[in-house]
Motif scaffolding. Sequence first.
Motif, mmCIF file in Angstrom:
data_model
loop_
_atom_site.group_PDB
_atom_site.id
_atom_site.type_symbol
_atom_site.label_atom_id
_atom_site.label_comp_id
_atom_site.label_asym_id
_atom_site.label_seq_id
_atom_site.Cartn_x
_atom_site.Cartn_y
_atom_site.Cartn_z
ATOM 1 N N HIS A 1 33.334 43.628 46.863
ATOM 2 C CA HIS A 1 34.273 44.394 46.045
ATOM 3 C C HIS A 1 34.871 43.547 44.930
ATOM 4 N N GLY A 2 34.270 42.394 44.690
ATOM 5 C CA GLY A 2 34.807 41.529 43.657
ATOM 6 C C GLY A 2 35.899 40.637 44.213
ATOM 7 N N ASP A 3 36.768 40.161 43.350
ATOM 8 C CA ASP A 3 37.797 39.225 43.781
ATOM 9 C C ASP A 3 39.173 39.868 43.938
ATOM 10 N N PHE A 4 39.462 40.794 43.026
ATOM 11 C CA PHE A 4 40.739 41.486 43.107
ATOM 12 C C PHE A 4 40.505 42.984 43.028
ATOM 13 N N ALA A 5 41.442 43.730 43.568
ATOM 14 C CA ALA A 5 41.352 45.177 43.483
ATOM 15 C C ALA A 5 42.732 45.736 43.264
ATOM 16 N N THR A 6 42.782 46.884 42.629
ATOM 17 C CA THR A 6 44.083 47.532 42.504
ATOM 18 C C THR A 6 43.963 48.997 42.892
ATOM 19 N N ASN A 7 45.035 49.486 43.446
ATOM 20 C CA ASN A 7 45.075 50.881 43.878
ATOM 21 C C ASN A 7 45.906 51.738 42.941
ATOM 22 N N VAL A 8 46.176 51.254 41.717
ATOM 23 C CA VAL A 8 47.052 52.034 40.817
ATOM 24 C C VAL A 8 46.584 53.457 40.640
ATOM 25 N N ALA A 9 45.285 53.620 40.478
ATOM 26 C CA ALA A 9 44.779 54.967 40.239
ATOM 27 C C ALA A 9 45.090 55.872 41.424
ATOM 28 N N LEU A 10 44.972 55.314 42.618
ATOM 29 C CA LEU A 10 45.269 56.098 43.827
ATOM 30 C C LEU A 10 46.751 56.436 43.879
ATOM 31 N N PRO B 1 37.496 55.670 46.836
ATOM 32 C CA PRO B 1 38.301 56.802 46.402
ATOM 33 C C PRO B 1 38.913 56.621 45.016
ATOM 34 N N GLY B 2 38.863 55.393 44.469
ATOM 35 C CA GLY B 2 39.453 55.180 43.146
ATOM 36 C C GLY B 2 40.012 53.786 42.970
ATOM 37 N N PHE B 3 39.548 52.848 43.792
ATOM 38 C CA PHE B 3 39.956 51.451 43.613
ATOM 39 C C PHE B 3 39.321 50.916 42.343
ATOM 40 N N ILE B 4 40.055 50.048 41.660
ATOM 41 C CA ILE B 4 39.475 49.356 40.516
ATOM 42 C C ILE B 4 39.250 47.910 40.950
ATOM 43 N N ASN B 5 38.000 47.492 40.928
ATOM 44 C CA ASN B 5 37.667 46.148 41.384
ATOM 45 C C ASN B 5 37.398 45.228 40.209
ATOM 46 N N PHE B 6 37.901 44.013 40.335
ATOM 47 C CA PHE B 6 37.688 43.003 39.297
ATOM 48 C C PHE B 6 36.848 41.878 39.859
ATOM 49 N N ARG B 7 35.790 41.540 39.160
ATOM 50 C CA ARG B 7 35.042 40.338 39.534
ATOM 51 C C ARG B 7 35.358 39.276 38.492
ATOM 52 N N LEU B 8 35.906 38.170 38.962
ATOM 53 C CA LEU B 8 36.317 37.134 38.030
ATOM 54 C C LEU B 8 35.128 36.317 37.545
ATOM 55 N N SER B 9 35.301 35.723 36.399
ATOM 56 C CA SER B 9 34.245 34.910 35.824
ATOM 57 C C SER B 9 34.315 33.501 36.377
ATOM 58 N N LYS B 10 33.231 32.818 36.232
ATOM 59 C CA LYS B 10 33.170 31.403 36.621
ATOM 60 C C LYS B 10 34.263 30.625 35.884
ATOM 61 N N THR B 11 34.465 30.970 34.616
ATOM 62 C CA THR B 11 35.505 30.324 33.811
ATOM 63 C C THR B 11 36.873 30.420 34.481
ATOM 64 N N ALA B 12 37.162 31.566 35.018
ATOM 65 C CA ALA B 12 38.465 31.768 35.649
ATOM 66 C C ALA B 12 38.655 30.795 36.816
ATOM 67 N N PHE B 13 37.585 30.651 37.596
ATOM 68 C CA PHE B 13 37.677 29.742 38.747
ATOM 69 C C PHE B 13 37.802 28.295 38.302
ATOM 70 N N GLU B 14 37.006 27.941 37.317
ATOM 71 C CA GLU B 14 37.066 26.559 36.834
ATOM 72 C C GLU B 14 38.453 26.241 36.302
ATOM 73 N N GLN B 15 39.010 27.208 35.591
ATOM 74 C CA GLN B 15 40.334 27.016 35.020
ATOM 75 C C GLN B 15 41.358 26.726 36.124
#
Length: 583
Positions: free
Chosen positions: A38-47, A82-96
């Motif tokens: 599901h990626g690294d982060f998720a938000t339920n705002v839409a729900l 049902p409407g989760f928004i999933n974010f997959r972070l970039s390699k750059t984000a981790f390196e940072q």
Amino acid sequence: MKTQIEGLLAAALEALGDQLPQDVAPEARVERTRDPRHGDFATNVALALAKPAGRNPRELAQLVVANLPASELVDEVSIAGPGFINFRLSKTAFEQEVRAVLERGADYGRSASGAGRSVIVEFVSANPTGPLHVGHGRHAAYGASVANLLAATGHEVHREYYVNDAGRQMDILAASVWLRYLEALGESFAFPANGYRGGYVQPIADQLVAQEHDRLRRPAAEVFRDLPPDAPEGDQDEYIDAVVARMRELLGEEDYRKVHALGLQEILADIRDDLAEFGVTFDRWFSERSLTELGLVAECIDRLQSDGHVYERDGALWFRASELGDEKDRVVVRDNGQTTYIASDIAYHLGKRQRGHDLLLDILGADHHGYVARVRAGLEAMGEPGDSLEVRLVQFAVLYRGGEKVQMSTRSGEFVTLRELREEVGNDAARLFYVLRSNDQHLDFDLELAKSRSNENPVYYIQYAHARVRSVFRQATEKGLGWTPAAGASGLALLDSAHERALMASLGRYPEMVELAAANRAPQNIVHYLRELAQEFHTWYNAETFLVDDAGVRAGRLALAEATRQVIANGLALVGVGAPDSM
RNA sequence: GCGCCCGUAGCUCAGCUGGAUAGAGCGUUGGCCUCCGGAGCCAAAGGUCAGAGGUUCGAAUCCUCUCGGGCGCGCCA
């Protein structure tokens, strides 16, 4: 990392403006995903917004996604379930994030989220009538860790030990010291059943002999003349009180005080040293007696009286606690004119507020839960908010040796002291074991396990990961392979194994863990996190060699290893455990 | 009797204040050292989250009740 995602999301919601309900539902949050798919982060705002907006959650999610600003930190945004928004972070984000660990060092994970909020943490506060035992150790370890967590999140933290130097138990200690003194000078008699019989009393009595010689000696016959019977025939409480009274009568108030003060001073010094060796220190040791001496208790009772919070019955003065949420009313002044501990506690807690603390955090034994409503009622009666008092109860600790429960009884003086425990298992193991379990869970403390040097023992497991990194760097130096943070930072881009990515992601979770553990007063969150982090490190260590020929990859791996070491050291520091260079 | 806390794998326990297929360690079973520390790693098996209702898109998590365990219920602190 989380804050950055929250920022992006806020921008998207802002851009949508009036297409959405004005108030974002409070339960709308950005969270870590549990499943890496599901990626690294998720938000339920839409729900969360679907209902107030009267729209389909998936449709809303698409709207939000379309308005997300572009960011180099995010590789992929998707809508799932049902409407989760999933974010997959970039390699750059981790390196940072790894670079941030290396740059901030010991400060990585600290935040200012609690800035401007002053918390007074009161813990241990054991009666100074004997050495600390293993139960107090849990209070010390838990309280100190919570205080560290609050400090790490920017709170202004004041650590305090309330010294119960005014009560009956202290009188009994004074009598016990004096009786041992009399024995040392050759008097002989039966020691009171309810006196303090522990061996620690003897050295104090010996000191009294050295200081006073036989000046305070009285014949045993005189001391015990016409006293009521002791247990088992009589009442041991009545008996010991009579002994105390006789002592005061025979010595006079001044000399009585001298013995009392000596007992207090010696035991408190022992407790202080014990805790200091355990890495637990206080900003202030607050004397209960000082409250009375400064007239603060009397002042407090006056205020209760003039505000109509007390009434007289049976010759005593009662506080109308039941009108303020307590189960029943409480006596604040006894029929003999003495104030009760409740009066002191109210005065003490009021004083904490007057000293400017927003939050009064008390760490108490589970057997004191009845006390909470009392003090809260007291605060409210004094015009202070009841919720400025927060109490965390610590459940009992039971010692085991192997599978066997270690029997303890305070009465016979046969209890395992904190000092004995520390000497047996070491400070690090003791600190960590004490906070391994949630404070409101009973703790089975296994001495053999705490001492064992195997992966059964989380202390060594975590410390080993730290020592291993140090060892790798020692090896690198021996082989003449230099390393600089700058080279490491650029080498990170060359790392792409699953283990490395997982480790980077875990490092980035640390600030959130500190925040969470502080908010929940839950140091065990940190320990569990550190265990997982150590696990990921060990896995990586076994799967890949760090000191490879390729200078770029080597620098990157060392950077990741060093960042891991730093986070482990930071986390261990929060719970008062050392991070050794070798083991 | 009333109040507070707890009940999650054989054992000891996590579970991010309501999220997607409930996780660790130990124990059990089977593997990994000519290689930076094997105090390490990999894999398998193991669950009616005490039970029953309720709240809602969604419950181990919040509410009610029941059962079981701990602790309180002093003019002691």
